[in-house]
Scaffold this motif. Structure first.
Motif, PDB file in Angstrom:
ATOM      1  N   PRO A 113       0.448 -17.612  -0.054  1.00 18.27           N
ATOM      2  CA  PRO A 113       0.716 -16.100  -0.116  1.00 18.27           C
ATOM      3  C   PRO A 113      -0.423 -15.418  -0.209  1.00 18.27           C
ATOM      4  CG  PRO A 113       1.624 -17.295  -2.038  1.00 18.27           C
ATOM      5  CD  PRO A 113       1.075 -18.194  -1.261  1.00 18.27           C
ATOM      6  N   THR A 114      -0.283 -14.234   0.540  1.00 24.01           N
ATOM      7  CA  THR A 114      -1.691 -13.303   0.530  1.00 24.01           C
ATOM      8  C   THR A 114      -1.188 -11.913   0.061  1.00 24.01           C
ATOM      9  OG1 THR A 114      -3.937 -12.755   1.118  1.00 24.01           O
ATOM     10  CG2 THR A 114      -1.758 -13.003   2.680  1.00 24.01           C
ATOM     11  N   TRP A 115       0.046 -11.436   0.556  1.00 25.48           N
ATOM     12  CA  TRP A 115       0.617 -10.170   0.541  1.00 25.48           C
ATOM     13  C   TRP A 115       2.019 -10.051   0.733  1.00 25.48           C
ATOM     14  CZ3 TRP A 115      -2.184  -6.115  -0.980  1.00 25.48           C
ATOM     15  CH2 TRP A 115      -1.736  -4.843  -0.571  1.00 25.48           C
ATOM     16  N   ASN A 116       2.658  -8.818   0.005  1.00 21.82           N
ATOM     17  CA  ASN A 116       4.028  -8.675   0.044  1.00 21.82           C
ATOM     18  C   ASN A 116       4.157  -7.149   0.442  1.00 21.82           C
ATOM     19  OD1 ASN A 116       3.538 -10.758  -2.455  1.00 21.82           O
ATOM     20  ND2 ASN A 116       5.441 -11.404  -1.589  1.00 21.82           N
ATOM     21  N   GLU A 117       5.077  -6.766   1.073  1.00 22.68           N
ATOM     22  CA  GLU A 117       5.411  -5.521   1.682  1.00 22.68           C
ATOM     23  C   GLU A 117       6.896  -5.097   1.855  1.00 22.68           C
ATOM     24  OE1 GLU A 117       2.165  -4.210   4.936  1.00 22.68           O
ATOM     25  OE2 GLU A 117       4.015  -5.118   6.159  1.00 22.68           O
ATOM     26  N   ARG A 118       7.204  -4.079   1.287  1.00 24.39           N
ATOM     27  CA  ARG A 118       8.541  -3.596   1.243  1.00 24.39           C
ATOM     28  C   ARG A 118       8.492  -2.685   2.484  1.00 24.39           C
ATOM     29  NH1 ARG A 118      12.670  -1.302   1.919  1.00 24.39           N
ATOM     30  NH2 ARG A 118      13.954  -0.585   0.269  1.00 24.39           N
ATOM     31  N   MET A 119       9.461  -3.412   3.587  1.00 25.79           N
ATOM     32  CA  MET A 119       9.813  -2.634   4.939  1.00 25.79           C
ATOM     33  C   MET A 119      10.858  -1.496   4.628  1.00 25.79           C
ATOM     34  SD  MET A 119       7.423  -4.064   6.789  1.00 25.79           S
ATOM     35  CE  MET A 119       7.920  -3.733   8.242  1.00 25.79           C
TER      36      MET A 119
ATOM     37  N   TRP B 201      11.950  -7.110   1.938  1.00 27.57           N
ATOM     38  CA  TRP B 201      10.668  -7.415   1.484  1.00 27.57           C
ATOM     39  C   TRP B 201      10.113  -8.445   2.402  1.00 27.57           C
ATOM     40  CZ3 TRP B 201       7.407  -5.876  -2.411  1.00 27.57           C
ATOM     41  CH2 TRP B 201       7.669  -4.936  -3.310  1.00 27.57           C
ATOM     42  N   LEU B 202       8.890  -8.383   2.830  1.00 27.50           N
ATOM     43  CA  LEU B 202       8.251  -9.167   3.791  1.00 27.50           C
ATOM     44  C   LEU B 202       6.908  -9.968   3.123  1.00 27.50           C
ATOM     45  CD1 LEU B 202       8.356 -10.252   6.703  1.00 27.50           C
ATOM     46  CD2 LEU B 202       6.767  -8.128   7.208  1.00 27.50           C
ATOM     47  N   THR B 203       6.933 -11.142   3.432  1.00 29.49           N
ATOM     48  CA  THR B 203       5.866 -12.182   2.855  1.00 29.49           C
ATOM     49  C   THR B 203       4.858 -12.347   3.937  1.00 29.49           C
ATOM     50  OG1 THR B 203       7.461 -13.044   1.135  1.00 29.49           O
ATOM     51  CG2 THR B 203       5.298 -14.159   1.435  1.00 29.49           C
ATOM     52  N   TYR B 204       3.588 -12.316   3.468  1.00 30.97           N
ATOM     53  CA  TYR B 204       2.474 -12.772   4.449  1.00 30.97           C
ATOM     54  C   TYR B 204       1.821 -13.988   3.855  1.00 30.97           C
ATOM     55  CZ  TYR B 204       2.356  -7.940   6.629  1.00 30.97           C
ATOM     56  OH  TYR B 204       2.469  -6.934   7.389  1.00 30.97           O
ATOM     57  N   PHE B 205       1.639 -14.931   4.790  1.00 30.79           N
ATOM     58  CA  PHE B 205       0.970 -16.337   4.350  1.00 30.79           C
ATOM     59  C   PHE B 205      -0.314 -16.151   4.980  1.00 30.79           C
ATOM     60  CE2 PHE B 205       5.316 -17.333   3.447  1.00 30.79           C
ATOM     61  CZ  PHE B 205       5.371 -17.734   2.346  1.00 30.79           C
TER      62      PHE B 205
ATOM     63  N   LEU C 176      -0.170   1.886  -0.436  1.00 33.61           N
ATOM     64  CA  LEU C 176      -0.355   0.581  -1.269  1.00 33.61           C
ATOM     65  C   LEU C 176       0.380   0.783  -2.814  1.00 33.61           C
ATOM     66  CD1 LEU C 176      -3.953   1.126  -0.367  1.00 33.61           C
ATOM     67  CD2 LEU C 176      -2.471  -0.812   0.402  1.00 33.61           C
ATOM     68  N   LEU C 177       0.938  -0.433  -3.157  1.00 34.83           N
ATOM     69  CA  LEU C 177       1.271  -0.637  -4.349  1.00 34.83           C
ATOM     70  C   LEU C 177       0.286  -1.139  -5.318  1.00 34.83           C
ATOM     71  CD1 LEU C 177       3.794  -0.646  -2.790  1.00 34.83           C
ATOM     72  CD2 LEU C 177       4.777  -2.409  -4.000  1.00 34.83           C
ATOM     73  N   LYS C 178       0.439  -0.363  -6.629  1.00 40.89           N
ATOM     74  CA  LYS C 178      -0.768  -0.729  -7.582  1.00 40.89           C
ATOM     75  C   LYS C 178      -0.182  -1.043  -8.837  1.00 40.89           C
ATOM     76  CE  LYS C 178      -4.664   1.426  -7.606  1.00 40.89           C
ATOM     77  NZ  LYS C 178      -5.620   2.394  -7.931  1.00 40.89           N
ATOM     78  N   VAL C 179      -0.675  -1.772  -9.515  1.00 37.42           N
ATOM     79  CA  VAL C 179      -0.400  -2.276 -11.058  1.00 37.42           C
ATOM     80  C   VAL C 179      -1.565  -2.018 -11.789  1.00 37.42           C
ATOM     81  CG1 VAL C 179       0.406  -3.911 -12.721  1.00 37.42           C
ATOM     82  CG2 VAL C 179       1.576  -3.725 -10.552  1.00 37.42           C
ATOM     83  N   GLY C 180      -1.693  -1.136 -12.552  1.00 43.53           N
ATOM     84  CA  GLY C 180      -3.199  -0.712 -13.233  1.00 43.53           C
ATOM     85  C   GLY C 180      -3.942  -0.495 -12.202  1.00 43.53           C
ATOM     86  N   GLU C 181      -5.333  -1.027 -12.057  1.00 46.96           N
ATOM     87  CA  GLU C 181      -6.079  -0.681 -11.158  1.00 46.96           C
ATOM     88  C   GLU C 181      -5.921  -1.783  -9.929  1.00 46.96           C
ATOM     89  OE1 GLU C 181      -8.182   2.033 -10.832  1.00 46.96           O
ATOM     90  OE2 GLU C 181      -6.676   2.734 -12.548  1.00 46.96           O
ATOM     91  N   ASN C 182      -5.169  -2.548  -9.926  1.00 46.46           N
ATOM     92  CA  ASN C 182      -5.024  -3.539  -8.928  1.00 46.46           C
ATOM     93  C   ASN C 182      -4.047  -3.326  -7.904  1.00 46.46           C
ATOM     94  OD1 ASN C 182      -6.783  -5.677 -10.388  1.00 46.46           O
ATOM     95  ND2 ASN C 182      -5.116  -5.869 -11.579  1.00 46.46           N
ATOM     96  N   LEU C 183      -4.349  -3.572  -6.344  1.00 47.59           N
ATOM     97  CA  LEU C 183      -3.545  -3.470  -5.402  1.00 47.59           C
ATOM     98  C   LEU C 183      -2.711  -4.710  -5.226  1.00 47.59           C
ATOM     99  CD1 LEU C 183      -6.127  -1.869  -2.859  1.00 47.59           C
ATOM    100  CD2 LEU C 183      -4.334  -0.672  -4.264  1.00 47.59           C
ATOM    101  N   VAL C 184      -1.384  -4.538  -5.301  1.00 43.70           N
ATOM    102  CA  VAL C 184      -0.541  -5.809  -5.450  1.00 43.70           C
ATOM    103  C   VAL C 184       0.545  -5.875  -4.245  1.00 43.70           C
ATOM    104  CG1 VAL C 184      -0.741  -5.866  -7.894  1.00 43.70           C
ATOM    105  CG2 VAL C 184       1.126  -4.452  -6.877  1.00 43.70           C
ATOM    106  N   GLY C 185       0.587  -4.985  -3.248  1.00 44.94           N
ATOM    107  CA  GLY C 185       1.341  -5.077  -2.140  1.00 44.94           C
ATOM    108  C   GLY C 185       1.259  -3.565  -1.317  1.00 44.94           C
ATOM    109  N   GLY C 186       2.372  -3.499  -0.546  1.00 44.71           N
ATOM    110  CA  GLY C 186       2.442  -2.233   0.375  1.00 44.71           C
ATOM    111  C   GLY C 186       3.755  -1.903   0.428  1.00 44.71           C
ATOM    112  N   THR C 187       4.215  -0.650   0.944  1.00 41.69           N
ATOM    113  CA  THR C 187       5.505  -0.060   1.567  1.00 41.69           C
ATOM    114  C   THR C 187       5.028   0.445   2.693  1.00 41.69           C
ATOM    115  OG1 THR C 187       7.411   1.033   1.087  1.00 41.69           O
ATOM    116  CG2 THR C 187       5.588   1.767   0.305  1.00 41.69           C
TER     117      THR C 187
END
Length: 258
Positions: free
Chosen positions: A140-146, A204-208, A178-189
């Motif tokens: 897995p490489t990315w998670n996106e909230r559609m 929610w959509l998963t990218y592989f 983009l979704l951020k936790v602290g300074e880290n980009l962790v996903g998108g909407t």
């Protein structure tokens, strides 16, 4: 780094597939990604962990009897306190559908729907820390909230999980965040495009990641799945959404930057 041994709270840390055809799913995803599988046994409902080089990357489990005959992927957000999150989800207008409950010393979790109806999980790690391999081939490489309500997504996930949001460069804020936790980009909407059918629910959509993503699209078809749209070349990689034979939807991408 591709190898992980933990995730900050609010970060997508695990994905799993619930399917009405476990054996069919194991054939499809094993053929697509080359995954090996580890069966947790009858006590755990024959939940399977998908492995790349012996590292956990995702889960596949059978649907409960009487469930709709459609497969779906669930994104789990890491948590330091699932029980506190359960209370916060309800207060913010979401609905806890299952849990919180413990899983054989592996972790404590719940499954919920946010106010727009998109289902997601929350995972408080014990022995199972989440995906051990990300951002490389077959992982897995990315998670996106559609969504059809980006501002609602920001209110809910920001309020419950402390997730921050940031504009995607050269993209309207009303289209993608983009979704951020602290300074880290962790996903998108992502605001669902106008050509998405009105009956398609927010999710929610998963990218592989696949190094040879075009060969991956061909394997999806050969294995009985569907490539839902023509592949797109973007600044972030070449990708397209696909569907397994039981209806589980996800994206394949060859990323430009892990």
């Amino acid at each position: 780094m591709a190898e992980r041994d933990g995730y900050d709270p609010g970060t997508p840390s695990w994905v799993d597939l619930t399917t009405p055809d476990l054996e069919g799913a194991l054939r499809f995803y094993g053929g697509l990604f080359g995954w090996e599988f580890e069966d947790a046994g009858e006590e755990a409902g024959h939940y399977h962990q998908a492995l790349v080089r012996g590292r956990r990357v995702a889960g596949i489990g059978p649907a409960q009897p009487g469930s709709p005959p459609v497969a779906y992927w669930t994104t789990y957000l890491s948590s330091a306190d699932v029980d506190a999150d359960a209370a916060a989800i309800g207060e913010a207008g979401g609905n806890v559908m299952f849990g919180p409950m413990d899983v054989f010393g592996q972790g404590r979790f719940l499954v919920a729907a946010d106010p727009e109806g998109a289902m997601f999980g929350v995972w408080q790690a014990q022995a199972h820390k989440g995906a051990q391999l990300v951002n490389e081939n077959a992982a897995p490489t990315w998670n996106e909230r559609m969504t059809r309500d980006i501002e609602g997504v920001k209110r809910f996930y920001g309020g419950v999980f402390g997730i921050g949001f940031e504009d995607l460069p050269d993209t309207p804020a009303s289209t993608y965040q983009l979704l951020k936790v602290g300074e880290n980009l962790v996903g998108g909407t992502f605001a669902m495009p106008a050509d998405v059918p009105a009956e398609a629910p927010p999710h929610w959509l998963t990218y592989f990641w696949l190094d040879d993503v075009d060969a991956g699209f061909a394997r999806v078809r050969d294995l009985g799945g569907t490539v839902l749209r023509d592949p797109i070349d973007s600044p972030y990689g070449r990708y397209a959404p696909v569907q397994d034979p039981q209806g589980g939807t996800f994206c394949l991408i060859r990323g430009a930057n892990p």
